[in-house]
Design a protein around this motif. Structure first.
Motif, PDB file in Angstrom:
ATOM      1  N   THR A  25       9.735  11.193 -25.618  1.00 30.70           N
ATOM      2  CA  THR A  25       8.658  10.378 -25.076  1.00 30.70           C
ATOM      3  C   THR A  25       8.804  10.262 -23.578  1.00 30.70           C
ATOM      4  OG1 THR A  25       9.960   8.390 -25.462  1.00 30.70           O
ATOM      5  CG2 THR A  25       8.378   8.997 -27.171  1.00 30.70           C
ATOM      6  N   ALA A  26       7.694   9.954 -22.935  1.00 34.92           N
ATOM      7  CA  ALA A  26       7.695   9.765 -21.491  1.00 34.92           C
ATOM      8  C   ALA A  26       8.287   8.406 -21.164  1.00 34.92           C
ATOM      9  CB  ALA A  26       6.263   9.843 -20.978  1.00 34.92           C
ATOM     10  N   PRO A  27       8.791   8.238 -19.947  1.00 37.61           N
ATOM     11  CA  PRO A  27       9.257   6.913 -19.540  1.00 37.61           C
ATOM     12  C   PRO A  27       8.100   5.921 -19.591  1.00 37.61           C
ATOM     13  CG  PRO A  27       9.907   8.579 -17.932  1.00 37.61           C
ATOM     14  CD  PRO A  27       8.979   9.238 -18.916  1.00 37.61           C
ATOM     15  N   LEU A  28       8.423   4.652 -19.726  1.00 35.49           N
ATOM     16  CA  LEU A  28       7.412   3.611 -19.844  1.00 35.49           C
ATOM     17  C   LEU A  28       6.432   3.636 -18.678  1.00 35.49           C
ATOM     18  CD1 LEU A  28       6.327   1.214 -21.429  1.00 35.49           C
ATOM     19  CD2 LEU A  28       7.963  -0.241 -20.215  1.00 35.49           C
ATOM     20  N   GLU A  29       6.928   3.838 -17.451  1.00 31.40           N
ATOM     21  CA  GLU A  29       6.035   3.842 -16.282  1.00 31.40           C
ATOM     22  C   GLU A  29       4.998   4.959 -16.380  1.00 31.40           C
ATOM     23  OE1 GLU A  29       9.352   4.509 -14.104  1.00 31.40           O
ATOM     24  OE2 GLU A  29       9.899   2.420 -13.872  1.00 31.40           O
ATOM     25  N   THR A  30       5.405   6.125 -16.851  1.00 33.78           N
ATOM     26  CA  THR A  30       4.485   7.244 -17.015  1.00 33.78           C
ATOM     27  C   THR A  30       3.457   6.920 -18.086  1.00 33.78           C
ATOM     28  OG1 THR A  30       6.194   8.795 -16.363  1.00 33.78           O
ATOM     29  CG2 THR A  30       4.314   9.708 -17.557  1.00 33.78           C
TER      30      THR A  30
END
Length: 108
Positions: A25-30
């Motif tokens: 998964t992508a980082p939360l910010e992304t």
């Protein structure tokens, strides 16, 4: 004349959270930035002004307070959807595609 004042076609990588199909998964910010682009709010805001016959000047549209309010509504709709659809996504094995998954796994 109808115009959409700010670009609403932001790049969104495959999958809701970026690379969910690949098992990561992508980082939360992304994810947060992608979610802003995927809720559909931005064209709705512009369409609402058009439907009501409003010609809102750019200096009002781009006012920081207006943009912050639009983002707040956008986040509320996107994250509410993530919370409401969480059980269904888990049932279907869709892991890492919403805010609860990203927060619970510490991907911030």
């Amino acid at each position: 004349m109808f115009r959409i004042p700010r670009p609403y076609r932001r790049p969104i990588s495959p999958g809701q959270a970026g690379t969910a199909e690949l098992g990561s998964t992508a980082p939360l910010e992304t994810y947060v930035l992608q979610r802003l682009a995927s809720t559909g709010c931005i064209p709705v805001f512009a369409g609402t002004a058009f439907a009501n016959g409003l010609d809102i000047p750019d200096h009002e549209i781009y006012d920081p307070a207006v943009m912050a309010a639009e983002n707040a509504v956008n986040f509320m709709i996107g994250w509410d959807n993530d919370l409401i659809s969480y059980a269904k996504e888990k049932f279907h094995g869709e892991v890492g595609t919403n805010v609860p998954d990203l927060v619970s796994t510490g991907r911030s």
